[in-house]
Enzyme design. Structure first.
Site, PDB file in Angstrom:
ATOM      1  N   GLY A  46       0.839  -1.188   0.000  1.00  0.00           N
ATOM      2  CA  GLY A  46       0.000   0.000   0.000  1.00  0.00           C
ATOM      3  C   GLY A  46       0.878   1.243   0.000  1.00  0.00           C
ATOM      4  O   GLY A  46       2.012   1.206   0.484  1.00  0.00           O
ATOM      5  N   GLN A  51       3.309   9.894   0.777  1.00  0.00           N
ATOM      6  CA  GLN A  51       4.578   9.179   0.976  1.00  0.00           C
ATOM      7  C   GLN A  51       5.567   9.406  -0.169  1.00  0.00           C
ATOM      8  O   GLN A  51       6.739   9.064  -0.045  1.00  0.00           O
ATOM      9  CB  GLN A  51       4.330   7.680   1.152  1.00  0.00           C
ATOM     10  CG  GLN A  51       3.628   7.341   2.472  1.00  0.00           C
ATOM     11  CD  GLN A  51       3.398   5.849   2.594  1.00  0.00           C
ATOM     12  OE1 GLN A  51       2.424   5.326   2.074  1.00  0.00           O
ATOM     13  NE2 GLN A  51       4.304   5.169   3.259  1.00  0.00           N
ATOM     14  N   CYS A  94       5.732  -0.021   7.351  1.00  0.00           N
ATOM     15  CA  CYS A  94       5.400   1.166   6.565  1.00  0.00           C
ATOM     16  C   CYS A  94       6.615   1.540   5.728  1.00  0.00           C
ATOM     17  O   CYS A  94       7.736   1.552   6.234  1.00  0.00           O
ATOM     18  CB  CYS A  94       5.037   2.308   7.518  1.00  0.00           C
ATOM     19  SG  CYS A  94       4.601   3.834   6.678  1.00  0.00           S
ATOM     20  N   LEU A  95       6.378   1.861   4.458  1.00  0.00           N
ATOM     21  CA  LEU A  95       7.493   2.226   3.581  1.00  0.00           C
ATOM     22  C   LEU A  95       8.176   3.515   4.047  1.00  0.00           C
ATOM     23  O   LEU A  95       9.319   3.765   3.684  1.00  0.00           O
ATOM     24  CB  LEU A  95       7.011   2.372   2.126  1.00  0.00           C
ATOM     25  CG  LEU A  95       6.504   1.079   1.475  1.00  0.00           C
ATOM     26  CD1 LEU A  95       6.003   1.353   0.058  1.00  0.00           C
ATOM     27  CD2 LEU A  95       7.584   0.010   1.462  1.00  0.00           C
ATOM     28  N   HIS A 136      -4.625   1.660   7.376  1.00  0.00           N
ATOM     29  CA  HIS A 136      -3.259   2.183   7.512  1.00  0.00           C
ATOM     30  C   HIS A 136      -3.031   3.338   6.522  1.00  0.00           C
ATOM     31  O   HIS A 136      -2.507   4.391   6.891  1.00  0.00           O
ATOM     32  CB  HIS A 136      -2.272   1.033   7.256  1.00  0.00           C
ATOM     33  CG  HIS A 136      -0.820   1.422   7.253  1.00  0.00           C
ATOM     34  ND1 HIS A 136       0.097   0.864   8.123  1.00  0.00           N
ATOM     35  CD2 HIS A 136      -0.119   2.293   6.463  1.00  0.00           C
ATOM     36  CE1 HIS A 136       1.299   1.390   7.868  1.00  0.00           C
ATOM     37  NE2 HIS A 136       1.192   2.246   6.863  1.00  0.00           N
ATOM     38  N   GLU A 137      -3.458   3.129   5.268  1.00  0.00           N
ATOM     39  CA  GLU A 137      -3.227   4.154   4.241  1.00  0.00           C
ATOM     40  C   GLU A 137      -4.115   5.381   4.450  1.00  0.00           C
ATOM     41  O   GLU A 137      -3.670   6.511   4.228  1.00  0.00           O
ATOM     42  CB  GLU A 137      -3.457   3.573   2.833  1.00  0.00           C
ATOM     43  CG  GLU A 137      -2.557   2.393   2.466  1.00  0.00           C
ATOM     44  CD  GLU A 137      -1.072   2.641   2.702  1.00  0.00           C
ATOM     45  OE1 GLU A 137      -0.633   3.794   2.627  1.00  0.00           O
ATOM     46  OE2 GLU A 137      -0.360   1.662   2.983  1.00  0.00           O
ATOM     47  N   HIS A 140      -2.633   7.694   6.804  1.00  0.00           N
ATOM     48  CA  HIS A 140      -1.611   8.566   6.195  1.00  0.00           C
ATOM     49  C   HIS A 140      -2.230   9.859   5.670  1.00  0.00           C
ATOM     50  O   HIS A 140      -1.622  10.928   5.754  1.00  0.00           O
ATOM     51  CB  HIS A 140      -0.931   7.859   5.018  1.00  0.00           C
ATOM     52  CG  HIS A 140       0.242   7.004   5.395  1.00  0.00           C
ATOM     53  ND1 HIS A 140       1.348   7.499   6.026  1.00  0.00           N
ATOM     54  CD2 HIS A 140       0.478   5.676   5.216  1.00  0.00           C
ATOM     55  CE1 HIS A 140       2.226   6.515   6.217  1.00  0.00           C
ATOM     56  NE2 HIS A 140       1.717   5.388   5.738  1.00  0.00           N
TER      57      HIS A 140
HETATM   58 ZN   LIG Z   1       2.521   3.479   5.807  1.00  0.00          ZN
END
Ligand SMILES: [Zn+2]
Length: 172
Positions: A46, A51, A94-95, A136-137, A140
């Protein structure tokens, strides 16, 4: 399609609330393609637009298992309509917080209203990994990170570690 650099903790952009998208046009679809390319390259399941440095309400996910065909999904201006009482726990990463993982408890099932890449409104009911990933996204888009759902002590340790690594003074 272009692989974009990822925004990493403690970049203050990760705390910014993303702005709604006005229209689905060629420029937006290019952003979608760049996000998918960046997510697959990472690799991740995701990615929110913020991000890659674009704080707009857009996210992409693909929770297909290894060996399965790619199954990219695009969510523009997503809104959680309903969340189940039932909870589930997944180990999240998380990236933007590379190589850190922690268990997070979230509603097991959510109903989400959003605009698709076709420019039309859709409603999906998600459960399992997809439900967790979408929550989660969407976090963000509101400047919230998964480490906000763990203990304060653990969170402060992670932020300290990444702040040190970035060589910047701790933000207050
Ligand atoms: Zn994340």
């Amino acid at each position: 399609m272009t692989i974009k650099p990822l925004i990493i903790l403690p970049d203050p952009l990760l705390r910014q609330v993303s702005t709604p998208i006005e229209r689905v046009d060629a420029e937006l679809l290019t952003l979608v393609d760049d996000m998918l390319e960046t997510m697959y390259d990472a690799p991740g399941i995701g990615l929110a637009a913020v991000q890659i440095g674009t704080p707009r309400r857009l996210l992409v996910v693909d929770v297909a298992r290894e060996g399965e065909d790619k199954s990219p999904q695009v969510f523009i201006n997503p809104v959680i309509l309903t969340s189940s009482e039932e909870r589930s726990v997944y180990e999240e990463g998380c990236l933007s917080i590379p190589e850190y993982y922690a268990e997070v408890e979230r509603p097991a099932t959510v109903t989400i209203q959003h605009i698709g890449r076709d420019g039309k409104e859709h409603i999906v009911e998600a459960d399992g990994l997809l439900a967790t990933c979408l929550q989660h996204e969407i976090d963000h888009l509101n400047g919230v990170l998964f480490i906000d759902h763990i203990s304060r002590l653990k969170r402060e340790m992670v932020i300290k570690k990444f702040t040190k690594a970035a060589g910047k003074p701790k933000a207050v």
